[in-house]
Design a protein around this motif. Structure first.
Motif, short mmCIF file in Angstrom:
data_model
loop_
_atom_site.label_atom_id
_atom_site.label_comp_id
_atom_site.label_asym_id
_atom_site.label_seq_id
_atom_site.Cartn_x
_atom_site.Cartn_y
_atom_site.Cartn_z
N PRO A 191 0.84 -1.21 0.00
CA PRO A 191 0.00 0.00 0.00
C PRO A 191 0.87 1.25 0.00
O PRO A 191 2.04 1.22 0.41
CB PRO A 191 -0.79 -0.12 1.30
CG PRO A 191 0.01 -1.01 2.18
CD PRO A 191 0.78 -1.93 1.28
N LEU A 192 0.29 2.34 -0.45
CA LEU A 192 0.98 3.62 -0.42
C LEU A 192 0.94 4.17 1.01
O LEU A 192 0.19 3.68 1.84
CB LEU A 192 0.31 4.59 -1.39
CG LEU A 192 0.40 4.17 -2.86
CD1 LEU A 192 -0.41 5.11 -3.73
CD2 LEU A 192 1.84 4.10 -3.32
N TRP A 199 3.52 4.48 6.94
CA TRP A 199 2.93 3.24 6.46
C TRP A 199 2.48 2.40 7.64
O TRP A 199 3.18 2.33 8.64
CB TRP A 199 3.96 2.40 5.69
CG TRP A 199 4.39 2.95 4.39
CD1 TRP A 199 3.91 2.63 3.15
CD2 TRP A 199 5.46 3.88 4.16
NE1 TRP A 199 4.59 3.31 2.18
CE2 TRP A 199 5.56 4.08 2.78
CE3 TRP A 199 6.35 4.56 5.01
CZ2 TRP A 199 6.49 4.93 2.21
CZ3 TRP A 199 7.27 5.40 4.44
CH2 TRP A 199 7.34 5.59 3.05
N ARG A 200 1.34 1.79 7.54
CA ARG A 200 0.91 0.75 8.48
C ARG A 200 0.74 -0.52 7.65
O ARG A 200 -0.14 -0.58 6.78
CB ARG A 200 -0.40 1.13 9.16
CG ARG A 200 -0.18 2.13 10.25
CD ARG A 200 -1.27 2.08 11.27
NE ARG A 200 -0.93 3.00 12.35
CZ ARG A 200 -1.79 3.48 13.20
NH1 ARG A 200 -3.06 3.14 13.10
NH2 ARG A 200 -1.41 4.30 14.14
N LEU A 201 1.59 -1.48 7.93
CA LEU A 201 1.67 -2.67 7.09
C LEU A 201 1.46 -3.95 7.90
O LEU A 201 1.94 -4.05 9.03
CB LEU A 201 3.04 -2.73 6.41
CG LEU A 201 3.46 -1.49 5.62
CD1 LEU A 201 4.90 -1.60 5.18
CD2 LEU A 201 2.56 -1.31 4.42
N ASN A 204 12.64 4.41 12.28
CA ASN A 204 11.49 4.82 13.08
C ASN A 204 10.33 3.86 12.82
O ASN A 204 9.34 4.23 12.23
CB ASN A 204 11.10 6.25 12.72
CG ASN A 204 10.18 6.87 13.74
OD1 ASN A 204 9.87 6.27 14.75
ND2 ASN A 204 9.73 8.07 13.45
N MET A 205 10.49 2.61 13.27
CA MET A 205 9.44 1.62 13.07
C MET A 205 8.96 1.12 14.42
O MET A 205 9.71 1.13 15.40
CB MET A 205 9.93 0.46 12.22
CG MET A 205 11.10 -0.30 12.80
SD MET A 205 11.60 -1.57 11.66
CE MET A 205 12.91 -2.34 12.58
N TYR A 250 5.80 2.35 9.95
CA TYR A 250 7.08 2.93 9.51
C TYR A 250 6.82 4.40 9.17
O TYR A 250 5.78 4.75 8.63
CB TYR A 250 7.60 2.20 8.27
CG TYR A 250 7.84 0.74 8.49
CD1 TYR A 250 9.09 0.27 8.86
CD2 TYR A 250 6.81 -0.18 8.34
CE1 TYR A 250 9.31 -1.08 9.06
CE2 TYR A 250 7.02 -1.53 8.55
CZ TYR A 250 8.27 -1.97 8.91
OH TYR A 250 8.48 -3.30 9.13
N GLN A 251 7.81 5.24 9.47
CA GLN A 251 7.72 6.67 9.13
C GLN A 251 9.01 7.09 8.44
O GLN A 251 10.09 6.64 8.82
CB GLN A 251 7.50 7.52 10.37
CG GLN A 251 6.14 7.30 10.99
CD GLN A 251 5.96 8.14 12.23
OE1 GLN A 251 6.78 8.10 13.14
NE2 GLN A 251 4.87 8.90 12.27
N ALA A 252 8.87 7.97 7.47
CA ALA A 252 10.04 8.48 6.77
C ALA A 252 9.72 9.81 6.13
O ALA A 252 8.55 10.18 5.98
CB ALA A 252 10.49 7.49 5.69
#
Length: 153
Positions: free
Chosen positions: A9-10, A51-53, A99-100, A110-112
């Motif tokens: 996903p985006l 992202w939330r995966l 940063n996960m 995850y953040q970026a």
């Protein structure tokens, strides 16, 4: 150029934020007025991404980050714009694996920060055609020609 994996996903829209880098050079004049001009034709835009995966997606994402783009390479990713979802050249400015965190046993976040080489805004043609809407450029030119002819006559 490498593509962002279509199976992933985006980034979450709720957490996305875009910041276009400054592109105006302003010079204050002795009269109190100022001159302004564009510095460049295009400047990068930065995007905060989250992202939330699911754990299977997280495994693919981590592999993509570490081995697919090596954190420094440009890659193609769909980015939501007012024009819809448009492919952009992007790269990570910050490692998303720094940063996960687990949200649950099955979901990871995850953040970026992502750099877009050039944010794809409306083209000059699109801007003109929407400004003239519902008329076309030909309608505008014909109207201008008629106005000039009637002014001269």
């Amino acid at each position: 150029m490498i593509n962002y994996p279509s199976s992933l996903p985006l980034p979450r829209l709720k957490d996305a934020a875009y910041k276009r880098q400054p592109n105006i050079l302003r010079t204050e004049m002795s009269t109190g007025r100022a001159r302004q001009r564009r510095k460049h034709l295009s400047v990068p835009t930065h995007m905060e991404a989250t992202w939330r995966l699911r754990k299977d997606e997280a495994t693919v994402f981590e592999g993509f980050v570490d081995h697919g783009v090596n954190l420094i390479d440009w890659f193609l990713m769909d980015i939501l714009t007012p024009r819809g979802v448009v492919k952009h050249q992007v790269r990570f400015m910050k490692d998303p694996l720094e940063n996960m965190k687990p949200i649950s046993a099955l979901v990871w976040q995850y953040q970026a920060q992502i750099e877009m080489k050039e944010y794809k805004a409306a083209s000059e043609e699109e801007a003109v055609s929407t400004s003239l809407s519902p008329f076309t450029l030909d309608d505008f030119i014909n109207g201008l020609t008629e106005a000039l002819n009637s002014y001269e006559g």
